[in-house]
Structure formats: C-alpha cells, structure tokens
Design a protein around this motif. Structure first.
Motif, mmCIF file in Angstrom:
data_model
loop_
_atom_site.group_PDB
_atom_site.id
_atom_site.type_symbol
_atom_site.label_atom_id
_atom_site.label_comp_id
_atom_site.label_asym_id
_atom_site.label_seq_id
_atom_site.Cartn_x
_atom_site.Cartn_y
_atom_site.Cartn_z
ATOM 1 N N ASP A 1 80.201 -33.324 13.631
ATOM 2 C CA ASP A 1 79.257 -34.013 14.512
ATOM 3 C C ASP A 1 79.781 -35.384 14.933
ATOM 4 N N GLU A 2 80.325 -36.129 13.948
ATOM 5 C CA GLU A 2 80.881 -37.447 14.274
ATOM 6 C C GLU A 2 82.023 -37.325 15.269
ATOM 7 N N LEU A 3 82.882 -36.333 15.021
ATOM 8 C CA LEU A 3 84.040 -36.149 15.900
ATOM 9 C C LEU A 3 83.591 -35.805 17.314
ATOM 10 N N ILE A 4 82.583 -34.957 17.417
ATOM 11 C CA ILE A 4 82.107 -34.565 18.748
ATOM 12 C C ILE A 4 81.442 -35.754 19.447
ATOM 13 N N GLU A 5 80.742 -36.571 18.668
ATOM 14 C CA GLU A 5 80.174 -37.796 19.256
ATOM 15 C C GLU A 5 81.274 -38.667 19.863
ATOM 16 N N GLN A 6 82.394 -38.774 19.126
ATOM 17 C CA GLN A 6 83.520 -39.590 19.623
ATOM 18 C C GLN A 6 84.075 -39.014 20.929
ATOM 19 N N LEU A 7 84.164 -37.694 20.985
ATOM 20 C CA LEU A 7 84.663 -37.061 22.212
ATOM 21 C C LEU A 7 83.724 -37.366 23.377
ATOM 22 N N LEU A 8 82.427 -37.176 23.145
ATOM 23 C CA LEU A 8 81.460 -37.326 24.235
ATOM 24 C C LEU A 8 81.317 -38.794 24.659
ATOM 25 N N ALA A 9 81.544 -39.700 23.701
ATOM 26 C CA ALA A 9 81.468 -41.130 24.027
ATOM 27 C C ALA A 9 82.728 -41.587 24.752
ATOM 28 N N GLY A 10 83.750 -40.717 24.790
ATOM 29 C CA GLY A 10 84.984 -41.078 25.477
ATOM 30 C C GLY A 10 85.916 -41.915 24.620
ATOM 31 N N THR A 11 85.602 -42.071 23.325
ATOM 32 C CA THR A 11 86.479 -42.875 22.467
ATOM 33 C C THR A 11 87.589 -42.033 21.839
ATOM 34 N N ALA A 12 87.397 -40.728 21.767
ATOM 35 C CA ALA A 12 88.464 -39.860 21.257
ATOM 36 C C ALA A 12 89.160 -39.205 22.440
ATOM 37 N N LYS A 13 90.451 -39.013 22.305
ATOM 38 C CA LYS A 13 91.207 -38.406 23.398
ATOM 39 C C LYS A 13 91.325 -36.897 23.197
ATOM 40 N N TYR A 14 91.738 -36.249 24.262
ATOM 41 C CA TYR A 14 92.143 -34.846 24.209
ATOM 42 C C TYR A 14 93.363 -34.737 25.103
ATOM 43 N N SER A 15 94.035 -33.607 25.077
ATOM 44 C CA SER A 15 95.296 -33.482 25.798
ATOM 45 C C SER A 15 95.126 -33.780 27.288
ATOM 46 N N SER A 16 96.055 -34.592 27.815
ATOM 47 C CA SER A 16 95.982 -35.021 29.222
ATOM 48 C C SER A 16 95.976 -33.830 30.182
ATOM 49 N N ILE A 17 96.557 -32.728 29.756
ATOM 50 C CA ILE A 17 96.752 -31.584 30.655
ATOM 51 C C ILE A 17 95.425 -31.017 31.185
ATOM 52 N N PHE A 18 94.367 -31.132 30.379
ATOM 53 C CA PHE A 18 93.122 -30.471 30.772
ATOM 54 C C PHE A 18 92.323 -31.269 31.790
ATOM 55 N N ASN A 19 92.917 -32.355 32.268
ATOM 56 C CA ASN A 19 92.294 -33.115 33.349
ATOM 57 C C ASN A 19 92.809 -32.712 34.720
ATOM 58 N N TYR A 20 93.526 -31.599 34.759
ATOM 59 C CA TYR A 20 93.980 -31.072 36.046
ATOM 60 C C TYR A 20 93.124 -29.862 36.424
ATOM 61 N N PRO A 21 92.890 -29.697 37.738
ATOM 62 C CA PRO A 21 91.997 -28.614 38.185
ATOM 63 C C PRO A 21 92.692 -27.252 38.231
ATOM 64 N N THR A 22 91.896 -26.193 38.366
ATOM 65 C CA THR A 22 92.425 -24.836 38.488
ATOM 66 C C THR A 22 91.916 -24.207 39.789
ATOM 67 N N PRO A 23 92.499 -24.627 40.916
ATOM 68 C CA PRO A 23 91.968 -24.140 42.202
ATOM 69 C C PRO A 23 92.271 -22.671 42.501
ATOM 70 N N THR A 24 93.283 -22.089 41.880
ATOM 71 C CA THR A 24 93.601 -20.685 42.199
ATOM 72 C C THR A 24 93.726 -19.847 40.930
ATOM 73 N N TRP A 25 93.719 -18.541 41.115
ATOM 74 C CA TRP A 25 93.886 -17.620 39.989
ATOM 75 C C TRP A 25 95.243 -17.830 39.311
ATOM 76 N N ALA A 26 96.257 -18.189 40.110
ATOM 77 C CA ALA A 26 97.600 -18.372 39.538
ATOM 78 C C ALA A 26 97.596 -19.478 38.483
ATOM 79 N N ASP A 27 96.655 -20.407 38.585
ATOM 80 C CA ASP A 27 96.589 -21.478 37.585
ATOM 81 C C ASP A 27 96.313 -20.923 36.193
ATOM 82 N N VAL A 28 95.568 -19.829 36.140
ATOM 83 C CA VAL A 28 95.299 -19.209 34.837
ATOM 84 C C VAL A 28 96.612 -18.693 34.242
ATOM 85 N N GLY A 29 97.456 -18.117 35.104
ATOM 86 C CA GLY A 29 98.766 -17.665 34.639
ATOM 87 C C GLY A 29 99.648 -18.840 34.235
#
Lengths: 331, 262
Positions: free
Chosen positions: A111-139
C-alpha cells in the motif's frame, strides 16, 4: 522475530551486535562469497533502501507497463493475438505482485509503495511513457522492450538479495516467452503487406532509442552503479548491458528486413561490437522528470483505477470484518 | 417435432449447428471483449488478474465454437472471419453480455447472472448429440465453476459490504435484470437445437438458475428485481446500441486491412 534476527548472525557476534563496522564487514564478506542475503539477516540501511527503491520501481514498471499494451486488447487483429495479449498483460500484473511481495520482505507495505507511485514520488521505467498508436507497437514492445528487460533482469537472478533473485528467476521465464511472441508479431508484419511492413518499420523507429534508454544513463553519469555492484545487486554496468542488447538485436532487425533508425550504427571488426550513435540524454531526462508523451496519462489512469476502486476495496474489508464478527459470535 | 420419421434420429442440420454454435460463441466472445476493457483498470491487482483470467477462458470458448461454426458452415470462414467480419445484425449473443462495464458492481452482476446461467447450460450441454458441443461443455463447465465462485463471491462481498457497495451492486442488478429473461425464452437457434437434441431447452434452465441466484442475492442482502414484460433479445439479432460500438472497436483492424495475416 527479534531473537531470530539475532540468531541468524551467529551466537559469536551477539556481544558485538551494536558494532556497526563489524556487522557491515560480515555483510560484505557474505556478499563477496556469493551467499544470499535473506529478509531476517542484518543489512546496511542503504542496501535496504536501495533495494526497496529498485524492486518497487521494478514492480511499478510492471503495473504501469500493463497500460501501453492493454491499450490494444480490445482491438487486437485476431482472436489468437487477443488471447496471447491478454495472457501477457495478466503475466505482467503477476510480476508486479511477485515484486511487491519481494519488496515487502524489506519492511515496507505494498500500500505504501502504491501510494508513492500515485503521488509521483516513485519512478517506473521511462519506456512506458511512450504511446502505442499502432498494432505493431505491441510487437515492438515484446521484441525490444521485453528484450531489453530480459537483458537487465537475467543478471538479477544472481542478485545478492534472495527474494529479489528468486522473483527474477520466475519472471525471466515468462519474459522470454513474451519476447518471442513480440518478435513473431514483428515477423508476421515484416513478411506481410506493404502497409504491415511500413507499420513494423514505424514502430521500430519509435521504440529503438527509448529501448536503449531502458538501461539507464551512461556509466560515467550513473549514480548508483558502483555501490550496487559492490553489493552485487547489479552485476554489469548500464553500458555493458546496453552494448549486449544492441549486439543481439541489430542482427534480428536485419533478419526482419527492417532498418535500425541510427545512421551511425556500424559493426566494428576490432572490438566485435556494434558502434552506435549518440543517445538523446536530454529526452531521457525529460521523460524521467514527467515530461514524456504519456507520463500524465499513465499516472492519471493508475490514479483513476485506484480512486474508482476504493469503494470496492472498502466493501471487501467491511465484509471481512463482518465475517470475523460473525465467526466470533458463532464460536 | 418432425413429421418425417426419416430425419428424426439426427435432425440437426449443418445450418442449425452453425446458428447454435455462433449463439453460444458470440455470447462468450462479447463478454470476453467487455472484460478485456478492464485489464489494467481494476480496483486491485488481484482483480485485474482475475478478470483477465475469465476473459481468457471465455475467449477460448468463443474460439472453439466459432472455429467449429466455420467448419460446419463449409464456406471456408475462420474464427477470425466470423468474429471480425460479421455485422452487428449477424451476431446472436445475449444482449446481457454486450452491456457496458459501467463500474465494478455492474460488471460483477453481469458476470454473476451469466455465470449462473452457463453453469446450468454447460451441465446439460454435456449430453449434446453433437460430440463437439459435449466436449466444449465439459471443458467450459470447469471454467464456469471458477467464474461463478469469483462473481458470486463478489456479489456477496459487495452486497453485504458497505452501504455504498450495497447500493451500487443493487443498482447494477436493477439495471441488468431485464436482460435475463432472454436466457430462458425461446430464441430461434436454442429452441430448434433443443428439439434436435443438440442442447438443452432454454426454459429448462430457469428453475435451477433462479434458485441459485436467489440464494446468493439473499446472502448478499440484495433484492431481486421484478421481471419486466418488454423483451428485446440479442439472440434474435435484436441488439442494444452498445454492440455496434463494441464491434467497431473490436473489428477495426480486420476491416481496415482486409485479407492481411496477423
């Protein structure tokens, strides 16, 4: 718990339990001997904090990472692809759960860890901030992003901290399966119609550099590398792993008949490695600071799921309370 | 049923088996699609995993049934042709499963009502004169028991949880109850399928379904809504507005790039 913790140090050091230097030396020699550190063992506070940071970031990445691909579940182009994609996103949620559990062995709650994520104080991998506009992105995500993740994670299977290492063994098995599925999607597209091939190339163009950034900053500027390597949390440097990834992935792109979007990329006979062009570290910094294309959407989506699910979690707790009360009454 | 004794032994034509398979397959497919919308957005990680799991089971049922339908039809249509290249008016799923997710309460009620129905259906479908249906039923029944445990468990937890959760799940029940009559009234395929020994008579499923549902609702402190007289049935190709939107999203890749392999 307390006595067990002391016991695990061995009776001979009980009288010196307050001697931080001795504890630290014992810890380091254990790490040097490739023994595993377990939750009840003494560990330096900085080691504990580093692991909490790293494992929770890893867990958050799995959870946020469900979103770019989950974006295509309802639109997957065949029923088989849809089933595979649902199974994959489900695996990622499962990886998040393993990793939160591993982090919890270090004395912090999910719960504490998730709070940190939602508050924006914990990071996650930079890669997931890119969009997936096409099906090929899934590949492309399966092939490149999971490919880079595996490169990063296989050495962690030998990490000095036991619970993290064991979680990684299980996760890597599923990740390599995902990676093959991603490559198969790319292969189908690359051998398909002109439109499909264009879609695959476009996805490679957009995911190549962000995938290289997944390995983190250059060794010269990486803050945590030296200490993490002494502690055997890390086994290879960022640049070593990045190079390994490039050496393996470029021939795969060639096999697909796709072009890696790097005009400076060339094979170097002398070193037997590919030499690549400069990475845009400014973009990396911007994305990490929250200014990538989807940072805002990703966090808002997680927050919305959390907020809109609150009444459900409260109901489950209230019901469990009532059941406990009923059981007590009945007994 | 038939006046001609010559066709009494197996009167299930290929055409009927096609219609019955698509009726059952569409119902599983459309519900899988709805559950897929949840993945990554559920109230807790465990629920993300569970909803994905159920979606996968349902999708597996749909693929089996639509592949079989394509085979029996004999026009070379694959599971994908049937899923992605039919128009809304060709779909014969229950209207219940095309209803939007709304919130976790509505989603759970929809799942529960359907799971309780599939429990009865698959139990009886195991005796189908068509081995392929019997085989599907035996496999799907195991999955449905799991789905039912999940959905009934949540109906009780939400109904007997907080005031808010009680009200929300009751609202879901009130909104969705009207779609349940379709499960037990004759459509076209299921009625004919029953006559031909392919599947159970839809009306025969009602008593056990209702007993089950009422018992869970009672435990959950929820009130069973009144039955309404007006009927609008997906299995007779009368869909609500939601289906065409769902299909527009689901089918767009195959519609945009016809003939491509994925």
């Amino acid at each position: 718990m307390y006595t067990q913790g002391l016991d695990s140090l061995g009776a001979d050091c009980l009288h010196q339990a307050t001697d931080a230097v001795t504890l630290e030396q014992r810890f380091q020699s254990k790490v040097d001997a490739d023994e595993r550190i377990e939750p009840k063992d003494w560990m330096p506070d900085a080691y504990r904090q580093t692991l909490i940071r790293q494992i929770s970031q890893h867990a958050h990445s799995e959870i946020v990472g469900m979103l770019p691909e989950g974006n295509w579940i309802t639109r997957a182009p065949s029923l088989r692809r849809k089933a595979v994609l649902i199974a994959k996103v489900q695996d990622e949620g499962g990886h998040g759960m393993y990793l939160y559990s591993a982090a919890e062995t270090l004395g912090i709650s999910r719960d504490e860890l998730i709070e940190q994520l939602l508050a924006g104080t914990a990071k996650y991998s930079s890669i997931f901030n890119y969009p997936t506009p096409t099906w090929a992105d899934v590949g492309a995500i399966g092939w490149l992003v999971d490919g880079a993740a595996i490169m990063n994670q296989i050495p962690i299977c030998r990490c000095s901290y036991g619970p993290y290492a064991r979680a990684m063994v299980r996760i890597c098995k599923e990740e390599s399966f995902h990676q093959r599925q991603g490559f198969e999607i790319m292969m189908t597209l690359a051998r398909g119609t002109a439109e499909q091939k264009r879609m695959a190339q476009d996805a490679l163009n957009r995911w190549w550099w962000p995938s290289l950034m997944m390995f983190g900053p250059n060794d010269a500027t990486s803050k945590h590398t030296a200490q993490s390597m002494r502690w055997k949390i890390k086994r290879f440097t960022n640049d070593e792993l990045r190079q390994k990834f490039i050496d393996i992935t470029v021939p795969q792109a060639e096999y697909l008949g796709l072009k890696v979007p790097d005009p400076d990329l060339r094979w170097d006979e002398q070193t037997q490695h590919y030499i690549h062009g400069p990475i845009d570290w400014k973009e990396f910094e911007d994305v990490l600071k929250g200014n990538g294309p989807c940072n805002r959407e990703r966090l808002e989506t997680r927050r919305r799921a959390h907020d809109e699910g609150r009444w459900v979690r409260e109901a489950a707790l209230a019901y469990a309370e009532k059941q406990r009360a009923r059981d007590t009454q009945a007994a | 049923m038939s006046a001609s004794p010559a066709i009494v032994t197996h009167s299930a034509s290929a055409e009927l088996r096609f219609r019955y398979a698509t009726y059952l397959g569409d119902t599983s497919l459309i519900l899988a699609q709805r559950l897929g919308e949840w993945v990554g957005h559920a109230p807790a990680l465990e629920e993300d995993l569970a909803l994905a799991n159920i979606a996968l089971d349902l999708l597996g049922q749909a693929r089996y049934l639509l592949s079989y339908a394509g085979e029996i039809e004999g026009k070379g249509r694959s599971e994908d042709d049937l899923a992605f290249l039919r128009d809304p008016s060709d779909f014969s799923n229950l209207a219940l499963v095309e209803q939007p997710n709304v919130d976790f309460g509505h989603t759970i009620v929809r799942q529960f009502l359907l799971d309780a129905w599939q429990l009865e259906l698959f139990e009886k479908l195991q005796a189908s004169s068509e081995p392929r249906f019997a085989e599907l039923a035996a496999k799907a029944l195991k999955e449905t028991r799991y789905h039912y445990r999940f959905s009934a468990g949540w109906v009780v937890r939400l109904g007997d949880g907080t005031e808010e959760s009680h009200n929300r799940v009751q609202a879901g029940l009130d909104a969705l109850w009207r779609f349940t009559s379709e499960m037990f009234a004759p459509g076209a395929a299921d009625e004919e399928a029953a006559a031909a020994g392919l599947g159970p008579d839809p009306a025969s499923l009602r008593a056990a379904w209702l007993a089950n549902v009422e018992q869970v609702l009672q435990t959950a402190t929820l009130k069973r809504p009144a039955d309404v007289p007006f009927r609008w049935f997906g299995k007779r190709h009368q869909h609500t507005d939601h289906l065409s939107h769902l299909l527009a999203e689901m089918q767009f890749m195959q519609r945009t790039y016809p003939g491509a392999q994925w």
